[in-house]
Structures are given as C-alpha cells and as structure tokens.
Design a protein around this motif. Structure first.
Motif, PDB file in Angstrom:
ATOM      1  N   LEU A 114       1.188  -1.135  -0.055  1.00 20.77           N
ATOM      2  CA  LEU A 114      -0.016  -0.277  -0.405  1.00 20.77           C
ATOM      3  C   LEU A 114       0.728   1.198  -0.027  1.00 20.77           C
ATOM      4  N   LEU A 115       1.511   1.094   1.004  1.00 22.62           N
ATOM      5  CA  LEU A 115       2.805   2.075   0.847  1.00 22.62           C
ATOM      6  C   LEU A 115       3.655   3.055  -0.785  1.00 22.62           C
ATOM      7  N   GLN A 116       3.724   1.873  -0.747  1.00 22.48           N
ATOM      8  CA  GLN A 116       4.259   1.438  -2.651  1.00 22.48           C
ATOM      9  C   GLN A 116       3.882   2.729  -3.504  1.00 22.48           C
ATOM     10  N   HIS A 117       2.467   1.848  -2.963  1.00 25.03           N
ATOM     11  CA  HIS A 117       1.932   2.748  -4.690  1.00 25.03           C
ATOM     12  C   HIS A 117       0.968   3.415  -4.452  1.00 25.03           C
ATOM     13  N   ARG A 118       1.725   4.181  -2.893  1.00 22.42           N
ATOM     14  CA  ARG A 118       0.704   5.597  -2.670  1.00 22.42           C
ATOM     15  C   ARG A 118       1.512   6.718  -3.055  1.00 22.42           C
ATOM     16  N   PHE A 119       2.958   6.217  -2.608  1.00 22.43           N
ATOM     17  CA  PHE A 119       3.730   7.958  -2.661  1.00 22.43           C
ATOM     18  C   PHE A 119       4.946   6.999  -3.623  1.00 22.43           C
TER      19      PHE A 119
END
Length: 318
Positions: A114-119
């Motif tokens: 999720l963090l990878q996709h978000r940032f």
C-alpha cells in the motif's frame, strides 16, 4: 505508464572515492574507495563498530557523507540523496526500519504494498480501478516473496504468523521481500550473517546471488564475506581522544615555586607581588609556553592554544 522492460529491476553501478562520514565523536569511516558494476554483490565486512552500517546507509542516501564523493546509478552523493533513496531499498536495519514484532507476515507485506502504491506510484496508477490496484499489489507481493525465498505455507500459521514467532532466517527473508516490493535497483542488507548457522548463511548468500543474477545490485553487511563477492573492509575509526600534550621540562625548583605561588595567592592576597599573578594568566593573552597551574589536579600540563587546536584537528573534533 512505463513499459514492462522499464519496470523490471536493473542494477545500479556504485562508485565511491575517498568516501567518509563524520559523527559527533569523530570519523565513523573514511577513505572508502571502490567501484561495483550493475548487478554486483558487494560485501561490507569488518569488526563491529567499524562503520559498516553507516557506510550502507550513506551509499543508499540515508546518511550524509562529509568527505569524498560517491555515485549510485549515476546519481552523485551527497547532492542527490533523495534520488538515490528512490532507486534503493533497505532490508531490516536495527534502529532504522525494524520489523514490528506484533504484526503478522501478511500485514507487513500488505502495508508495504500500500505504501509503495501510495507514494511511489504514478498519477495514472492512482486513478485505476480499486480491483486493478489490488491485483497489482498482490502480484508485487507474490513476486517479492518468491524472489526472497519466503515460503508462507511453511510458516507455523502461514501468512498469519507473527514476526515475533519467526526464526532469524525467515525474518531476514521477510525484510528482503519487503524491500523487493519496490523493485529497487540497489538492495542493502544489514547483519546478513548475524546469529545464523553455517548452513543458514550459505542459504542467504545463495539468495543474494540469485538477486544479483536478476539484475539487482546488492550491498550486504557481514562479518565474513564470501569469496565471490566484491569485498569492502572497514576498520575501526581513529580514537577521538586528544593526544596528551608534551610535559614541560622538569626543574628541581618548579614544584616548590608552584606550591609557593598557590599558597601565597590563597593566604596573602594582595601581598604576593608580581610572582603571585602568574597562575591567573589563563586567557588568550597568555604567553606561548607559559606554565599553568590547577590546584585541584594531581598533575600539571603545559601546552599552547595553537598546539591544542592542532591536536583537535588531527582527531577530527575541531
């Protein structure tokens, strides 16, 4: 959206020339020079406290160097630290990005995706349908888990296994899988062989070699590097202690004269004349080489401000 070939991991060349990091207590490491081609396995070895982890962090843009320079994927350090962070990833580093023992393996993987996709995702990727984004996240997780050799089915509770229940080798594989979710060009792994048996160490080095074979450059901190790795050895930094100043030439009268000055200054203030004023010369106006007295100390040192400054400069504390 980039092409499929652009999304595949490809190694970053790493070059260091006189690279060094200085901390509050002096140099952590310095004069590190080497060149690693894309897809190389670089082993940073040395005794504990010799700056291995700091070198790892500096080469991945997480710590600022104080001397020399380095390049990662053509990006100069320390000027392009943020850009280097975007193309590099860290495995577990104590005190920096440790695994949460209360999280399960699946929770760690899902959160990182999720963090990878978000940032790190493109604007177009953020506008995709939720089902499409979820499928891409699952694909990234499966790819990273397979590359790290983490067998979820072999864990006590599968993906629901807590990190606190993982063996050291499986925790290391998980940290590498989390780093690989971002498909980095440079992977950095700390404490690669810490608390591992010989058989487990061999498994880890086999894993890291497989990652370099797929194109990713790997930096690995270890106590003993394998023969086929590019070996970078760090050594303990120079002692930050200031060297003792040379003692003043001894004369038979010196101890008696100093004792007399101290006694007269304490018991006969204002009646000692010119001799009693000598110990009070402690400011910058002191004559070079003047002997100074400390009545609370057991010994008397003789030096000049210029000499002290030189000594501090030599130890990196000026």
């Amino acid at each position: 959206m980039g092409t499929e070939s652009e999304e595949q991991p490809h190694g970053a060349a790493v070059v260091a020339d006189g690279f060094g990091v200085k901390g509050p207590r002096g140099w952590v490491f310095r004069k590190v020079s080497f060149r690693a081609e894309p897809g190389a396995l670089v082993a940073i070895e040395g005794p504990s406290g010799s700056g291995r982890t700091c070198l790892l962090l500096a080469l991945t843009g997480r710590m600022k160097a104080k001397e020399g320079h380095a390049e990662v994927g053509g990006l100069p350090l320390p000027r392009k630290m943020a850009a280097v962070r975007r193309i590099s990833a860290l495995g577990q580093v104590p005190g920096v990005n440790e695994l949460d023992p209360a999280f399960t393996v699946a929770e760690h993987l899902h959160e990182r995706a999720l963090l990878q996709h978000r940032f790190d995702g493109s604007v177009r990727a953020l506008l995709r349908r939720p089902g499409t984004r979820a499928a891409e996240a699952r694909a990234r997780i499966e790819e990273a888990v397979a590359a790290a050799g983490l067998d979820l089915d072999a864990l006590p509770k599968g993906g629901r296994t807590s990190v606190r229940d993982l063996e050291r080798l499986e925790a290391l594989r998980l940290s590498i899988a989390l780093a690989l979710i971002g498909r980095p060009r440079l992977l950095a792994v700390d404490d690669t062989d810490l608390k591992l048996s010989d058989a487990a160490r061999a498994e880890v080095w086999t894993l890291l070699r497989s990652l370099t074979a797929s194109g990713t450059t790997v930096l690995a901190v270890c106590s003993e590097a394998p023969e086929d790795a590019l070996r970078i050895t760090t050594v303990a930094a120079e002692s930050p202690e200031v060297p003792e100043a040379p003692e003043a030439p001894e004369t038979p009268e010196a101890p008696e004269a100093l004792a007399k000055v101290s006694t007269e200054k304490t018991g006969k203030a204002g009646k000692t004349g010119k001799t009693a004023d000598a110990p009070e010369a402690t400011g910058p106006e002191d004559a070079a080489g003047a002997t100074r007295t400390n009545t609370d100390a057991d010994t008397t040192a003789s030096t000049t401000e210029e000499g002290a400054a030189d000594a501090l400069a030599e130890t990196g504390r000026s």
